[in-house]
Every structure is written in C-alpha cells, then in structure tokens.
Design a protein around this motif. Structure first.
Motif, short mmCIF file in Angstrom:
data_model
loop_
_atom_site.label_atom_id
_atom_site.label_comp_id
_atom_site.label_asym_id
_atom_site.label_seq_id
_atom_site.Cartn_x
_atom_site.Cartn_y
_atom_site.Cartn_z
N TYR A 151 84.67 27.88 33.01
CA TYR A 151 84.31 29.29 33.16
C TYR A 151 84.79 30.00 31.90
CZ TYR A 151 83.33 28.76 38.17
OH TYR A 151 82.80 28.39 39.38
N HIS A 152 83.86 30.52 31.13
CA HIS A 152 84.22 31.22 29.89
C HIS A 152 84.00 32.71 30.07
CE1 HIS A 152 84.64 31.86 25.50
NE2 HIS A 152 83.81 32.85 25.76
N LEU A 153 85.01 33.51 29.71
CA LEU A 153 84.92 34.97 29.76
C LEU A 153 85.17 35.47 28.34
CD1 LEU A 153 86.46 33.94 32.60
CD2 LEU A 153 85.98 36.31 33.16
N GLY A 154 84.10 35.96 27.72
CA GLY A 154 84.17 36.39 26.33
C GLY A 154 84.73 37.78 26.17
N GLY A 155 84.94 38.17 24.91
CA GLY A 155 85.50 39.47 24.60
C GLY A 155 84.45 40.57 24.62
N TYR A 156 84.87 41.73 24.12
CA TYR A 156 83.99 42.90 24.12
C TYR A 156 83.00 42.76 22.96
CZ TYR A 156 82.63 47.65 25.29
OH TYR A 156 81.91 48.75 25.70
N ASP A 157 81.92 42.04 23.25
CA ASP A 157 80.93 41.71 22.24
C ASP A 157 79.55 41.76 22.90
OD1 ASP A 157 79.60 40.84 20.02
OD2 ASP A 157 80.46 38.81 20.01
N PRO A 158 78.68 42.68 22.48
CA PRO A 158 77.39 42.85 23.18
C PRO A 158 76.37 41.77 22.81
CG PRO A 158 77.51 44.37 21.34
CD PRO A 158 78.84 43.65 21.38
N VAL A 159 76.70 40.52 23.08
CA VAL A 159 75.82 39.40 22.75
C VAL A 159 75.07 38.98 24.01
CG1 VAL A 159 75.70 37.03 21.92
CG2 VAL A 159 77.33 38.63 20.90
N ALA A 160 73.75 39.01 23.96
CA ALA A 160 72.93 38.60 25.09
C ALA A 160 73.13 37.11 25.36
CB ALA A 160 71.46 38.89 24.80
N PRO A 161 72.95 36.66 26.60
CA PRO A 161 73.24 35.26 26.94
C PRO A 161 72.44 34.25 26.12
CG PRO A 161 72.14 36.39 28.75
CD PRO A 161 72.57 37.43 27.78
N GLN A 162 71.19 34.56 25.80
CA GLN A 162 70.40 33.62 24.99
C GLN A 162 71.00 33.47 23.60
OE1 GLN A 162 67.73 31.77 26.14
NE2 GLN A 162 67.88 30.70 24.19
N ALA A 163 71.45 34.59 23.02
CA ALA A 163 72.09 34.54 21.70
C ALA A 163 73.43 33.80 21.78
CB ALA A 163 72.29 35.94 21.16
N ALA A 164 74.17 34.01 22.88
CA ALA A 164 75.44 33.30 23.06
C ALA A 164 75.19 31.79 23.16
CB ALA A 164 76.15 33.81 24.31
N TYR A 165 74.13 31.42 23.84
CA TYR A 165 73.78 30.00 23.96
C TYR A 165 73.43 29.41 22.59
CZ TYR A 165 70.84 25.91 24.78
OH TYR A 165 70.27 24.66 24.72
N GLN A 166 72.64 30.13 21.83
CA GLN A 166 72.26 29.64 20.50
C GLN A 166 73.48 29.47 19.60
OE1 GLN A 166 69.37 32.59 19.35
NE2 GLN A 166 67.75 31.67 20.59
N ARG A 167 74.43 30.41 19.69
CA ARG A 167 75.65 30.30 18.91
C ARG A 167 76.46 29.09 19.37
NH1 ARG A 167 79.28 35.59 18.60
NH2 ARG A 167 79.60 35.11 20.82
N PHE A 168 76.52 28.88 20.69
CA PHE A 168 77.24 27.73 21.23
C PHE A 168 76.65 26.43 20.68
CE2 PHE A 168 77.98 24.37 24.27
CZ PHE A 168 79.27 24.57 24.73
N VAL A 169 75.33 26.30 20.70
CA VAL A 169 74.68 25.08 20.22
C VAL A 169 74.93 24.87 18.73
CG1 VAL A 169 72.44 23.98 19.85
CG2 VAL A 169 72.93 25.10 22.03
N ARG A 170 74.88 25.95 17.97
CA ARG A 170 75.15 25.85 16.53
C ARG A 170 76.57 25.34 16.27
NH1 ARG A 170 75.64 31.43 14.46
NH2 ARG A 170 77.83 31.11 14.99
N GLU A 171 77.54 25.90 16.98
CA GLU A 171 78.93 25.50 16.78
C GLU A 171 79.20 24.13 17.38
OE1 GLU A 171 80.93 27.15 14.78
OE2 GLU A 171 79.29 28.58 14.46
N LEU A 172 78.44 23.75 18.41
CA LEU A 172 78.57 22.40 18.97
C LEU A 172 78.20 21.36 17.92
CD1 LEU A 172 79.17 20.83 21.64
CD2 LEU A 172 76.70 20.91 22.08
N ARG A 173 77.18 21.66 17.11
CA ARG A 173 76.80 20.73 16.03
C ARG A 173 77.94 20.58 15.02
NH1 ARG A 173 71.54 23.25 16.55
NH2 ARG A 173 72.07 24.70 14.86
N ARG A 174 78.62 21.67 14.73
CA ARG A 174 79.77 21.60 13.82
C ARG A 174 80.87 20.71 14.41
NH1 ARG A 174 80.89 25.59 9.95
NH2 ARG A 174 79.66 27.14 11.14
N PHE A 175 81.08 20.84 15.72
CA PHE A 175 82.07 20.02 16.42
C PHE A 175 81.74 18.53 16.31
CE2 PHE A 175 82.51 17.92 20.68
CZ PHE A 175 83.87 17.65 20.63
N THR A 176 80.47 18.17 16.51
CA THR A 176 80.11 16.75 16.45
C THR A 176 80.32 16.18 15.06
OG1 THR A 176 77.77 17.27 15.98
CG2 THR A 176 78.42 17.04 18.30
#
Length: 409
Positions: A12-37
């Motif tokens: 369960y992730h609870l983000g900070g005060y950042d007006p990022v729509a869920p689709q944009a948050a997902y895209q950012r997650f996928v981008r950073e997941l590639r960096r992790f791999t």
C-alpha cells in the motif's frame, strides 16, 4: 533458522502532496522500474493499471536467477483532493495560506522545526518569504504607477495586476501555489475537515485489515512518502483499531516512512489526534516500522526520531536509517538534481542508478523482507550478486545489531 524468502508481497503506497493522476503515476513507476532492473541485473514487469475511486493498482513480477516475487501494488489515490484544491481561485488560496502560516507559528510548530531540523524550518518559511518578496515587487510597481499617474486608484490596480501576474509566473515555476495548498491542507488535516479523504482512509484501513486476515501475501508493506507518511500512519492506526491483533498472526506487516513529514504535523500543538495515531502504531510491537531520512532532502526531518520528538515514550520506535542520496544516483544525474529539492525529495520513490542501502524498488520487489533489508547495514547490496541472484550466504546472515542511524553515517 533462515527466514523464508518473500514470494508474495502486498504494498500500500501513500504518496505525498503531488497532483499526479494515477495513469501518470503508473507511467513513472514503470520508468523507474526499468532503472531498478538495470541497476540490480534483475527482471521485472508491471501489468496494466486498474484505476478505481480509492486506489490504482497493478501487479509486478520481479525475479533473479534463483528467486521470484509477485507484488500487488496499491496506490492510494488522493490526487483528486489535491487537484480540487488547486482549482481554488488565488484570491481565496493566498489568505488561507497566510492564515495556515500564522496557525503553525502560533501552535509552536515553527519553533519545533528549528529545534529538530533547521533545514525544514527553512522549507516552511520559503513559500511565505517568497510571497512576501513578490508582494513587495508588486507593491513597488503600484507605487511607481501611482507616482507617474498621480492616481492612487490606478496605482492600486496596477499593483494588484502585477501581483496576479507574478503569482502566475514566476510563482508557479517556483512551486508557490502548490506549497500554499500543501500548508492549507496540513492545517485542515489537523482540524479534520476533509470530507473526501477521511472516509477514504477508513475504506483503505478496512481493506488492509481484510488483507491481513486473508493471509494470501507473505508480507504486507504500508509505505508513506513525504506527507503521505502522515496518511500511512493514520491509515495503519485505523486498521489497528479495527483489528488490535493486526500483524500478530498471518503475514508480516511493515510500515516504511520515507522522506517523511510526520513531524510537520506532529509538532503542531493541536495535532493531538495524529499524535495518538503515531503512539498507537508505535506501541504495536508486531508492526515493524522503519523511517528513512537524508541530509540533502530539505523536505524531511534529517537525524530525528519522529516518535521521540513528538514527546511520545515508546523507546526503540521506529528504526531510523539515515542514507545519502548521492550514493543512490549517477554522479552526473546528482549534479543535475542536487539543487532541485523536489527531485531530491522524490528520489525516495524513484529507482536508483547505483546499488545502495536504500532502494525503493528493492524494498518492494526484492526477495528479502523489508525488516531484513532495513537491518542489514547495506540493505540488499551484499545479498544480491552481480548477476541478480540471491547469494546463498544471504539466507543465513543474521540481522545487523546496533544503532542503524550510526551505521549509516
């Protein structure tokens, strides 16, 4: 006896005060997941997101040569709350923000910030000092027009017009409206005024309690970043009220507060309800709680213990780890972001360029439990080989003993 590896994790992730729509948050997650791999020489893929009113969720499959973990990632939504605040006209937001500023000062929070971390006190003062400078510039423009036209009314209109323009630019570029909204929300949260967020936290807490009872995951992690750490503690306290035995049986339950703003709220004299929630969570020994901090992040309370600094007597809680952003990112990228405090702050939830003791994605996607990674002096660095495999010796390495804050300096 070696601790079992984590093969199924619910996050369960609870983000900070950042007006990022869920689709944009997902895209950012996928981008950073590639960096992790790339950093850890592992494989990881994310499914398409399912976006609902309370949460956006997706599944992640992560693996190395000799391990595999399935992760269900649930992002609690409050982007709609933040977006609604951002649509308020500036003539309403400015006085509300100034009133919030006076409220936090009068309630002793500013003195508490200076006492615990002077950098955060500077962050608190920044938007209000910036607004004062912009207002002074607008006032100067109005005075000049008054002298030129010899009309105080025209001068007043010119000054107001200048202030409106300055609040559009450069204020927006310097994040002033967003920071105003942040402090307005913080004051309202202390006084429990949000009709949308409060019932949503109740629903998330019920879902969390149900997830623990179901026992389908090996580990459940509640992670809060920035102001989201406040909501994470609040949510977990609600879940504990629903089920006082939460975490005593079934899946391990861990709380991670990273780059947190717990003391932002907790040092306000009127934040009694929140301090009670912090004490409730801290007093539940079955819930493992770790707090990650960094010196260069001005938006967290570096080298502090949020429980102790709120005056709560629950010794040993949370486990505090102080890490260095510089060790997480490529030197060239660090030079680019080091003066952008929002980018530095967000590194707590981004992928690392370099293997380090703190790695958001390894904590959430790796085969070792959160507690093991926190208690290892170097996180998962010694446990994961160059090829991404879990080293055989890692299964038998005991938890590191001693003060994690001292070890990470």
């Amino acid at each position: 006896m070696a601790e079992p590896l984590v093969t199924r994790r619910l996050v369960y992730h609870l983000g900070g005060y950042d007006p990022v729509a869920p689709q944009a948050a997902y895209q950012r997650f996928v981008r950073e997941l590639r960096r992790f791999t790339a950093t850890w020489s592992v494989m990881a893929t994310a499914s398409a997101p399912i976006i609902e009113a309370d949460v956006a969720s997706w599944h992640v499959a992560a693996s190395g040569p000799n391990w595999r973990a399935e992760i269900e990632y649930r992002l609690m939504r409050w982007d709609d709350v933040i977006e609604a605040a951002g649509r308020q006209p500036m003539w309403r937001r400015v006085p509300s923000a100034l009133f919030a500023f006076l409220d936090f000062v009068a309630a002793g929070a500013l003195w508490g910030y200076f006492r615990t971390n002077w950098r955060y006190a500077g962050f608190f003062l920044y938007p209000f000092v910036l607004f004062g400078l912009l207002a002074a510039l607008a006032g100067g423009a109005g005075t000049l027009v008054t002298r030129t036209t010899e009309s105080p009314i025209i001068g007043l209109c010119a000054g107001l017009a200048a202030l409106v323009l300055l609040m559009r630019w450069p204020a927006e570029r310097l994040f002033l409206p967003l920071l105003f909204d942040d402090w307005i929300f913080s004051r309202d949260y202390i006084r429990r005024r949000d009709a949308v967020l409060d019932p949503r936290l109740d629903r998330i807490a019920r879902a969390l309690a149900a997830s623990v009872r179901d026992g389908e995951a090996d580990e459940i992690v509640v992670i809060g970043h920035s102001l989201g750490a406040v909501l994470a503690v609040d949510c977990l306290a609600r879940a504990l009220r629903l089920d006082p035995g939460l975490g005593k049986t079934g899946p391990r339950v861990s709380l991670l507060s990273v780059g947190s703003s717990l003391l932002k709220i907790g040092l306000h004299r009127r934040a009694t309800r929140f301090r009670n929630a912090v004490e409730h969570v801290a007093s539940a020994p079955q819930i493992f709680w770790a707090e990650y901090q960094a010196l260069t992040d001005v938006m967290n309370f570096y080298k502090s213990n949020p429980v102790a600094d709120m005056g709560l007597r629950v010794p040993g809680r949370p486990v505090v780890r102080v890490e260095r952003i510089r060790r997480m990112v490529d030197p060239a990228r660090y030079r680019r972001i080091r003066r952008n405090f929002f980018k530095i702050h967000c590194q707590f939830v981004n992928g690392n360029d370099r293997r380090a003791a703190y790695d958001y994605f390894m904590l959430l996607c790796g085969p070792l439990s959160v507690e093991r990674q926190v208690r290892y002096a170097d996180g998962a660095v010694s446990a994961i080989g160059a090829d991404g495999a879990l080293r055989e010796s890692a299964a038998d390495v005991p938890h590191v003993l001693g003060n994690p804050v001292e070890m990470s300096r």
